[in-house]
Scaffold this motif. Structure first.
Motif, PDB file in Angstrom:
ATOM      1  N   MET A 160       0.848  -1.179   0.000  1.00 26.98           N
ATOM      2  CA  MET A 160       0.000   0.000   0.000  1.00 26.98           C
ATOM      3  C   MET A 160       0.892   1.240   0.000  1.00 26.98           C
ATOM      4  SD  MET A 160      -2.883   1.162   2.790  1.00 26.98           S
ATOM      5  CE  MET A 160      -4.270   0.313   2.108  1.00 26.98           C
ATOM      6  N   ARG A 161       0.652   2.108  -0.939  1.00 28.46           N
ATOM      7  CA  ARG A 161       1.423   3.340  -1.021  1.00 28.46           C
ATOM      8  C   ARG A 161       1.055   4.261   0.133  1.00 28.46           C
ATOM      9  NH1 ARG A 161      -0.141   4.977  -6.768  1.00 28.46           N
ATOM     10  NH2 ARG A 161      -0.689   6.790  -5.551  1.00 28.46           N
ATOM     11  N   SER A 162       1.970   5.155   0.428  1.00 25.75           N
ATOM     12  CA  SER A 162       1.775   6.077   1.546  1.00 25.75           C
ATOM     13  C   SER A 162       0.536   6.950   1.356  1.00 25.75           C
ATOM     14  CB  SER A 162       3.013   6.946   1.717  1.00 25.75           C
ATOM     15  OG  SER A 162       2.820   7.866   2.751  1.00 25.75           O
ATOM     16  N   THR A 163       0.306   7.427   0.141  1.00 22.61           N
ATOM     17  CA  THR A 163      -0.866   8.278  -0.091  1.00 22.61           C
ATOM     18  C   THR A 163      -2.162   7.493   0.046  1.00 22.61           C
ATOM     19  OG1 THR A 163      -0.673   7.917  -2.477  1.00 22.61           O
ATOM     20  CG2 THR A 163       0.350   9.910  -1.581  1.00 22.61           C
ATOM     21  N   ARG A 182      -2.511   4.857   1.985  1.00 22.11           N
ATOM     22  CA  ARG A 182      -2.617   4.609   3.419  1.00 22.11           C
ATOM     23  C   ARG A 182      -3.208   5.827   4.122  1.00 22.11           C
ATOM     24  NH1 ARG A 182       2.437   3.766   7.643  1.00 22.11           N
ATOM     25  NH2 ARG A 182       1.173   4.086   9.483  1.00 22.11           N
ATOM     26  N   ASP A 183      -2.669   7.002   3.805  1.00 18.33           N
ATOM     27  CA  ASP A 183      -3.149   8.230   4.425  1.00 18.33           C
ATOM     28  C   ASP A 183      -4.605   8.507   4.066  1.00 18.33           C
ATOM     29  OD1 ASP A 183      -0.669   8.521   5.534  1.00 18.33           O
ATOM     30  OD2 ASP A 183      -0.021  10.143   4.206  1.00 18.33           O
ATOM     31  N   ALA A 184      -4.971   8.253   2.821  1.00 15.14           N
ATOM     32  CA  ALA A 184      -6.357   8.486   2.399  1.00 15.14           C
ATOM     33  C   ALA A 184      -7.314   7.547   3.120  1.00 15.14           C
ATOM     34  CB  ALA A 184      -6.478   8.317   0.885  1.00 15.14           C
ATOM     35  N   ALA A 185      -6.942   6.266   3.238  1.00 13.35           N
ATOM     36  CA  ALA A 185      -7.791   5.300   3.932  1.00 13.35           C
ATOM     37  C   ALA A 185      -7.914   5.661   5.410  1.00 13.35           C
ATOM     38  CB  ALA A 185      -7.230   3.886   3.775  1.00 13.35           C
ATOM     39  N   LEU A 190      -7.424  11.764  24.823  1.00 12.00           N
ATOM     40  CA  LEU A 190      -7.516  10.315  24.736  1.00 12.00           C
ATOM     41  C   LEU A 190      -7.721   9.872  23.289  1.00 12.00           C
ATOM     42  CD1 LEU A 190      -7.610   7.786  26.550  1.00 12.00           C
ATOM     43  CD2 LEU A 190     -10.076   8.130  26.734  1.00 12.00           C
ATOM     44  N   LEU A 191      -8.608  10.557  22.587  1.00 12.27           N
ATOM     45  CA  LEU A 191      -8.858  10.218  21.189  1.00 12.27           C
ATOM     46  C   LEU A 191      -7.618  10.483  20.340  1.00 12.27           C
ATOM     47  CD1 LEU A 191     -10.717   9.263  18.960  1.00 12.27           C
ATOM     48  CD2 LEU A 191     -11.589  11.601  18.774  1.00 12.27           C
ATOM     49  N   GLN A 192      -6.945  11.583  20.586  1.00 16.83           N
ATOM     50  CA  GLN A 192      -5.729  11.896  19.823  1.00 16.83           C
ATOM     51  C   GLN A 192      -4.663  10.825  20.035  1.00 16.83           C
ATOM     52  OE1 GLN A 192      -5.458  14.418  17.631  1.00 16.83           O
ATOM     53  NE2 GLN A 192      -3.536  13.498  17.025  1.00 16.83           N
ATOM     54  N   THR A 193      -4.489  10.391  21.269  1.00 21.21           N
ATOM     55  CA  THR A 193      -3.534   9.326  21.567  1.00 21.21           C
ATOM     56  C   THR A 193      -3.909   8.053  20.824  1.00 21.21           C
ATOM     57  OG1 THR A 193      -3.065  10.222  23.756  1.00 21.21           O
ATOM     58  CG2 THR A 193      -2.584   7.885  23.429  1.00 21.21           C
ATOM     59  N   ALA A 194      -5.199   7.713  20.868  1.00 18.38           N
ATOM     60  CA  ALA A 194      -5.668   6.492  20.205  1.00 18.38           C
ATOM     61  C   ALA A 194      -5.479   6.568  18.695  1.00 18.38           C
ATOM     62  CB  ALA A 194      -7.133   6.247  20.546  1.00 18.38           C
ATOM     63  N   LEU A 195      -5.800   7.702  18.099  1.00 16.74           N
ATOM     64  CA  LEU A 195      -5.657   7.838  16.652  1.00 16.74           C
ATOM     65  C   LEU A 195      -4.192   7.826  16.227  1.00 16.74           C
ATOM     66  CD1 LEU A 195      -8.487  10.394  15.820  1.00 16.74           C
ATOM     67  CD2 LEU A 195      -8.481   7.914  15.467  1.00 16.74           C
ATOM     68  N   THR A 196      -3.319   8.380  17.044  1.00 20.60           N
ATOM     69  CA  THR A 196      -1.884   8.339  16.746  1.00 20.60           C
ATOM     70  C   THR A 196      -1.391   6.906  16.736  1.00 20.60           C
ATOM     71  OG1 THR A 196      -1.567  10.526  17.720  1.00 20.60           O
ATOM     72  CG2 THR A 196       0.393   9.140  17.480  1.00 20.60           C
ATOM     73  N   LYS A 197      -1.781   6.145  17.748  1.00 20.09           N
ATOM     74  CA  LYS A 197      -1.375   4.741  17.816  1.00 20.09           C
ATOM     75  C   LYS A 197      -2.013   3.931  16.688  1.00 20.09           C
ATOM     76  CE  LYS A 197      -0.255   4.726  22.680  1.00 20.09           C
ATOM     77  NZ  LYS A 197      -0.415   4.078  23.975  1.00 20.09           N
ATOM     78  N   LEU A 198      -3.232   4.266  16.331  1.00 20.49           N
ATOM     79  CA  LEU A 198      -3.885   3.580  15.216  1.00 20.49           C
ATOM     80  C   LEU A 198      -3.139   3.847  13.910  1.00 20.49           C
ATOM     81  CD1 LEU A 198      -6.242   1.939  14.007  1.00 20.49           C
ATOM     82  CD2 LEU A 198      -7.455   4.115  13.737  1.00 20.49           C
ATOM     83  N   TYR A 199      -2.723   5.075  13.703  1.00 18.60           N
ATOM     84  CA  TYR A 199      -2.016   5.423  12.465  1.00 18.60           C
ATOM     85  C   TYR A 199      -0.731   4.606  12.317  1.00 18.60           C
ATOM     86  CZ  TYR A 199       0.248   7.999   8.754  1.00 18.60           C
ATOM     87  OH  TYR A 199       0.866   8.331   7.580  1.00 18.60           O
ATOM     88  N   PRO A 222      -1.552  -0.148   8.666  1.00 18.10           N
ATOM     89  CA  PRO A 222      -1.512  -1.191   7.628  1.00 18.10           C
ATOM     90  C   PRO A 222      -1.923  -2.567   8.165  1.00 18.10           C
ATOM     91  CG  PRO A 222       0.451   0.164   7.499  1.00 18.10           C
ATOM     92  CD  PRO A 222      -0.277   0.563   8.750  1.00 18.10           C
ATOM     93  N   ARG A 223      -1.441  -2.922   9.329  1.00 20.38           N
ATOM     94  CA  ARG A 223      -1.772  -4.225   9.912  1.00 20.38           C
ATOM     95  C   ARG A 223      -3.234  -4.278  10.333  1.00 20.38           C
ATOM     96  NH1 ARG A 223      -1.914  -5.511  15.230  1.00 20.38           N
ATOM     97  NH2 ARG A 223      -0.707  -3.668  15.773  1.00 20.38           N
ATOM     98  N   ILE A 224      -3.700  -3.246  11.016  1.00 21.28           N
ATOM     99  CA  ILE A 224      -5.075  -3.224  11.525  1.00 21.28           C
ATOM    100  C   ILE A 224      -6.066  -3.163  10.372  1.00 21.28           C
ATOM    101  CG2 ILE A 224      -6.706  -1.927  12.960  1.00 21.28           C
ATOM    102  CD1 ILE A 224      -4.456  -3.458  14.451  1.00 21.28           C
ATOM    103  N   ARG A 225      -5.780  -2.361   9.372  1.00 18.39           N
ATOM    104  CA  ARG A 225      -6.669  -2.233   8.206  1.00 18.39           C
ATOM    105  C   ARG A 225      -6.809  -3.576   7.508  1.00 18.39           C
ATOM    106  NH1 ARG A 225     -10.739   0.851   6.240  1.00 18.39           N
ATOM    107  NH2 ARG A 225     -10.645   0.929   3.999  1.00 18.39           N
ATOM    108  N   HIS A 226      -5.703  -4.303   7.423  1.00 21.47           N
ATOM    109  CA  HIS A 226      -5.717  -5.613   6.777  1.00 21.47           C
ATOM    110  C   HIS A 226      -6.590  -6.596   7.567  1.00 21.47           C
ATOM    111  CE1 HIS A 226      -4.347  -9.054   4.497  1.00 21.47           C
ATOM    112  NE2 HIS A 226      -3.981  -9.644   5.623  1.00 21.47           N
ATOM    113  N   GLU A 227      -6.526  -6.515   8.890  1.00 20.37           N
ATOM    114  CA  GLU A 227      -7.308  -7.414   9.750  1.00 20.37           C
ATOM    115  C   GLU A 227      -8.770  -6.989   9.842  1.00 20.37           C
ATOM    116  OE1 GLU A 227      -5.288  -7.442  13.483  1.00 20.37           O
ATOM    117  OE2 GLU A 227      -3.477  -8.342  12.648  1.00 20.37           O
ATOM    118  N   GLY A 228      -9.066  -5.711   9.595  1.00 21.37           N
ATOM    119  CA  GLY A 228     -10.440  -5.228   9.620  1.00 21.37           C
ATOM    120  C   GLY A 228     -10.999  -4.933  10.994  1.00 21.37           C
TER     121      GLY A 228
END
Length: 165
Positions: free
Chosen positions: A1-4, A6-9, A38-47, A51-57
């Motif tokens: 997955m290209r960086s752009t 990934r960022d768009a998804a 709390l949300l900012q921390t979670a979204l940072t860790k999600l980012y 790639p791994r989490i998106r693949h797992e759904g």
């Protein structure tokens, strides 16, 4: 997955779920400023794991688990043990529930012990199963059931008299 790509998804996911996740964060910690952190921390860790989490759904479940764990970590900090405020900030009404009812519900939620509040939010607001709630909080299913029962009873004791007044 290209960086752009990934960022768009990732941006699409955040745009679609940010308001809901922010409300979940608020329900967990009871303060809009802490909920935003709390949300900012979670979204940072999600980012980072995107790639791994998106693949797992499992994107939303992953974010919820991060928020729960980050809130637990933050609550263990010495300066978080004090609760100086007695009043919740104004809450904008979304949906059929009136502002007064939502405020009363959030106030009653914040009066619950921390673990009961987390169980009630995950089980009854987000609709997770007993097993899912136990996994997210790292506790056994029986504990989820007892916290849920006690939490709902406490909420009913506080909110039911207001409903019939």
């Amino acid at each position: 997955m290209r960086s752009t790509d990934r960022d768009a998804a990732f941006s699409e996911f955040v745009a679609a779920r940010q308001a809901r996740l922010r409300r979940i964060a608020y329900a967990l910690c009871g303060d809009w400023h802490r909920a935003d952190d709390l949300l900012q921390t979670a979204l940072t860790k999600l980012y980072v794991a995107w790639p791994r989490i998106r693949h797992e759904g499992n994107e939303e479940a992953y974010v919820r688990q991060i928020m729960v764990r980050a809130n637990i970590d933050e609550s263990r900090r010495p300066w978080r043990r004090e609760r100086p405020s007695e009043h919740l900030p104004e809450v904008a009404a979304h949906g059929p529930t009136s502002t007064e009812e939502r405020s009363a519900l959030f106030e009653a939620l914040q009066a619950l012990p921390e673990q009961q509040r987390k169980v009630v939010v995950l089980r009854h607001w987000l609709g997770l199963s007993v097993r899912e709630t136990a996994a997210e909080l790292g506790i056994v299913e029986g504990t989820v059931k007892s916290h849920s029962s006690r939490g709902l009873a406490a909420l009913e004791a506080v909110l039911a008299p207001q409903r019939y007044a």
